[in-house]
Write an enzyme that holds these catalytic residues in place. Structure first.
Site, PDB file in Angstrom:
ATOM      1  N   ASP A   1     -30.729 -36.644  22.179  1.00  0.00           N
ATOM      2  CA  ASP A   1     -30.989 -37.972  22.856  1.00  0.00           C
ATOM      3  C   ASP A   1     -30.175 -38.840  22.147  1.00  0.00           C
ATOM      4  O   ASP A   1     -30.070 -39.089  21.174  1.00  0.00           O
ATOM      5  CB  ASP A   1     -32.376 -38.558  22.670  1.00  0.00           C
ATOM      6  CG  ASP A   1     -32.912 -39.746  23.428  1.00  0.00           C
ATOM      7  OD1 ASP A   1     -32.084 -40.250  24.173  1.00  0.00           O
ATOM      8  OD2 ASP A   1     -34.089 -40.194  23.557  1.00  0.00           O
TER       9      ASP A   1
HETATM   10  C1  NOJ Z   1     -32.444 -42.927  25.297  1.00  0.00           C
HETATM   11  C2  NOJ Z   1     -33.719 -42.389  25.752  1.00  0.00           C
HETATM   12  O1  NOJ Z   1     -34.661 -42.022  24.743  1.00  0.00           O
HETATM   13  C3  NOJ Z   1     -33.877 -41.088  26.681  1.00  0.00           C
HETATM   14  O2  NOJ Z   1     -35.139 -40.882  27.131  1.00  0.00           O
HETATM   15  C4  NOJ Z   1     -32.816 -41.235  27.832  1.00  0.00           C
HETATM   16  O3  NOJ Z   1     -32.820 -40.141  28.668  1.00  0.00           O
HETATM   17  C5  NOJ Z   1     -31.442 -41.693  27.314  1.00  0.00           C
HETATM   18  N1  NOJ Z   1     -31.247 -42.724  26.067  1.00  0.00           N
HETATM   19  C6  NOJ Z   1     -30.329 -41.615  28.174  1.00  0.00           C
HETATM   20  O4  NOJ Z   1     -30.576 -42.566  28.851  1.00  0.00           O
END
Ligand code: NOJ
Length: 746
Positions: free
Chosen positions: A291
């Site tokens: 993430d």
């Molecule tokens: C951070 C978020 O926690 C995640 O859920 C998301 O898919 C990514 N950013 C990409 O935007």
């Protein structure tokens, strides 16, 4: 060129003068042996190109965190990036794909990812809202439509579903999941994965799913986003992991790590999670993406001294792709060259990623998803809007309906429509609304006006803003209420009050909304509260001031029409809460599957588990939701009442529609294991069915329970069922009282 062709072991049918392009090689015949194809590409790659495949960068369109790199196009041209997110539309993805395919040495196609969480252009209810439908077909259909739209806009991969169990309404991301329960959460995880991926990944209208955030992200302490997670392995395995396993079993090809630590180790560095559980125990063959910058963040977590160490920890732990952190990009080359990281680890990760690119058919035609014609025909099509409206009305939960104020009659002479959310178009699409445009949304006011078109019938007064302190609009609102036969009040949160980085310590209605409602209630008129919010709210001050309450979450593009369908009785609400609504924030965490304790509540006994100032029970329990009709449960039968491990148990109950309207009921089956080698929850959901009954109609609803359904991690941490007695409860919510006894004999 010829050398490369020989290396591939394939006949080169098309030779291009300026560059060698893999997709030309793979044009025909289609891949026969996937692994051989993957290996044949891997053999051609330099170490730099391999690391490129492990790198995912955002485009400059939208980001959900600090943008660390602006020159992603140069990186594409240099073969230093294998996947891009936040770049979409057929034209733009085609442009970027052309750079990768036509202008890099090997021409390996890019993978395009995006947060398609509850729709791409046609926005569906937020995931928690959809979960309230308890309708797996509808939830799958929502993901299907999202995939059809996203894929037409050139996307291959959604960062969804979020399958995190969430039991803390303060956490803003409860909105993105399916609520508090592992059984319901697992069923919904499967439905979503099947919806996104379909049965054929090469089909141009399906996209890769990504089960996130692995793992236990929803258990952030105090509901504060990104906060520490600490729990027993038993709770992890029984509550937080099952939806991930379900997603994997449904075929999810990618997993995303979570930001949090677990057992003291951040998830992106956890070989327990990524190797032991995911690969060794579950046999996952897809790839793991981090993430965002969670590799880099391991420095702040304090488990590594610098980013280079973080990268090493991550790849060893089983991370395949680094989202945005540029850690593999910066450090991995040297680490492999100086022998610190084995090239086998890199090759393994590259293989996993290439495999998925092959599975999508990108080597046959890297542009196959970027289809302008299909994009035009699919996005926001009437059929997609209709599908969104259907799912939206199924997601609505009727929390209260005193005096049967609802449904409203279309012959009403004067209706006051009040509140900051009554015409709040911007909020309707909720957070994580992809490429959705709030201007395409139908507001509550518009939905009501369409039913009551006669001029002068509907009187709209906002009353106050969502979060402001200004009471200046109260007088006009109260005046409108006094003149009305019924008052519909749109209250709730701003869309950005839930989602990522949107935790709240106070879960009451923000601003002066409660006061506005109180002032309206003082008129004595029937009050219908329509809530729009992304989390369970403390409704203690709302419930006494409303005749009727509809929980509508954020319903998406067709919100106003869907709510009007319910308000005017064209659709009989059947939604049930997928998460407990507490009486106040002090009760949190509160969920139906708690333990009994050694001193269970006793009103007369001070020294039992309770509060001095609030009841133990929530305001609205898990599984709860009313209908415009009523249902009666009777004749619960469990056969055989004593069963052995290889014997399925049949559980039957008679459900009757005892009201005057046709309606659907979600019949829920709960089990309590009375005695275990470790304590068991007071109730666990083990089955549910949604049945439609005509007025007066009754039907026998049947469930099958097996030994597997009553297994848990016993004192020795083995997953098994223990002999003994189980209470079986069947009813319309988690407080169902109809009970029978079942015994397992081994
Ligand atoms: C951070 C978020 O926690 C995640 O859920 C998301 O898919 C990514 N950013 C990409 O935007």
């Amino acid at each position: 060129m010829i050398k490369l062709a020989k290396l591939l072991g394939l006949g080169l049918t098309v030779l291009l003068s300026h560059a060698f392009r893999l997709h030309d090689v793979f044009l025909s015949p289609p891949p026969k042996n996937l692994e051989a194809r993957v290996d044949s590409v891997l053999t051609l790659m330099t170490l730099e190109e391999k690391i490129g495949q492990l790198t995912l960068f955002t485009s400059d369109w939208e980001v959900t965190g600090p943008t660390m790199r602006e020159n992603y196009k140069e990186d594409i041209l240099a073969g230093k990036v294998g996947a891009i997110f936040n770049a979409h539309t057929a034209a733009y993805t085609r442009e970027l794909q052309r750079m990768a395919v036509e202008e890099t040495r090997l021409g390996i196609p890019l993978l395009f990812g995006y947060d398609v969480i509850h729709g791409y252009k046609t926005i569906f209810p937020v995931p928690l809202g959809e979960a309230a439908s308890w309708d797996l077909g509808a939830i799958q259909q929502s993901a299907r439509v999202a995939a059809a739209e996203a894929s037409a806009a050139g996307l291959h991969w959604t960062f969804a579903p979020m399958v995190d169990i969430a039991r803390d309404p303060r956490w803003g991301r409860v909105m993105e999941g399916a609520g508090e329960d592992p059984y319901l959460g697992s069923a919904i995880a499967r439905a979503r994965v099947e919806g996104f991926q379909g049965t054929d990944l090469t089909a141009t209208n399906t996209i890769l799913a990504c089960a996130k955030h692995f793992a236990a992200y929803g258990a952030a302490q105090a509901g504060r986003d990104y906060h520490t997670v600490d729990m027993s392995e038993r709770v992890l395995r029984e509550v937080y992991l099952p939806p991930f396993h379900a997603a994997l079993q449904a075929g999810a090809r990618t997993f995303m790590t979570s930001f949090n630590e677990l057992f003291g180790v951040p998830a992106s560095g956890s070989s327990f999670l990524l190797r032991q559980v995911l690969r060794d125990e579950w046999g996952f063959e897809g790839f793991v993406v981090t993430d965002y910058t969670s590799i880099n963040e391991m420095v702040d977590h304090g488990v590594v001294a610098n980013e280079a160490e973080a990268g090493e920890l991550a790849i060893r732990a089983g991370v395949d792709m680094d989202m945005q952190g540029a850690v593999f990009y910066q450090y991995l080359l040297d680490q492999v060259r100086n022998g610190q990281v084995s090239v086998t680890l890199v090759d393994d990760a590259v293989r996993r990623i290439l495999r998925v690119k092959f599975e999508l058919g990108l080597f046959e035609d890297p542009y196959r998803y970027s289809d302008e014609e299909r994009q035009k025909a699919t996005l926001l099509s009437p059929a997609n809007r209709a599908a969104s409206r259907e799912v939206a009305r199924k997601s609505i939960v009727l929390l209260k309906n005193e005096g049967e104020v609802l449904p409203l009659s279309t012959t009403l002479r004067r209706v006051a429509v009040i509140g900051p959310l009554a015409d709040g178009r911007q909020e309707l699409i909720g957070a994580w609304s992809g490429a959705g445009d709030y201007r395409d949304c139908v507001t509550l006011l518009e939905g009501i006006q369409a039913r009551l078109p006669k001029p002068g019938t509907v009187n709209y007064v906002p009353g106050c803003s969502i979060g402001g302190a200004d009471r200046g609009g109260f007088a006009a609102a109260v005046k409108a209420a006094r003149q009305a036969d019924v008052v519909v009040v749109g209250l709730g949160e701003a869309a950005q009050m839930s989602g990522e980085a949107a935790s709240r310590s106070d879960i009451r209605l923000p601003g002066v909304q409660e006061e506005l409602l109180q002032a309206l209630a003082a008129t004595g008129k029937p009050i219908v509260v329509v809530l729009m919010n992304g989390r369970p709210l403390d409704l203690s001050a709302v419930a006494p001031n409303a005749s009727s309450i509809l929980e509508t979450w954020y319903l998406g593009t067709e919100a106003g029409n869907a709510i009007a369908d319910v308000l005017f009785g064209d659709y009989n609400p059947a939604g049930k809460l997928p998460i407990t609504f507490p009486r106040n924030v002090g009760q949190v965490p509160i969920y139906y599957g708690m333990k009994n304790t050694g001193r269970p509540f006793e009103a007369q006994d001070k020294y039992t588990s309770k509060y001095l100032d609030v009841a133990n029970e929530p305001l609205f329990p898990f599984g709860y939701g009313l209908s415009y009709t009523t249902f009666a449960y009777s004749n619960l039968q469990v056969q055989p009442a004593v069963f052995t491990p290889d014997e399925p148990v049949s559980i039957k109950v008679r459900v009757q529609n005892t009201g005057k309207r046709a309606g659907e009921e979600v019949v829920q089956l709960y089990v309590r294991d009375r005695v275990g080698s470790v304590t068991r929850p007071v109730r666990e959901l083990k089955g549910f069915q949604k049945v439609m009954l005509q007025p007066g109609e009754s039907r026998e609803v049947a469930f099958t329970l097996t030994e597997a359904d009553v297994q848990f991690y016993t004192r020795s941490m083995r997953l098994e069922a223990e002999p003994g007695d189980f209470d079986i409860y069947v009813g319309g919510d988690s407080q169902a009282t109809l009970q029978a006894l079942l015994t397992l004999r081994k």
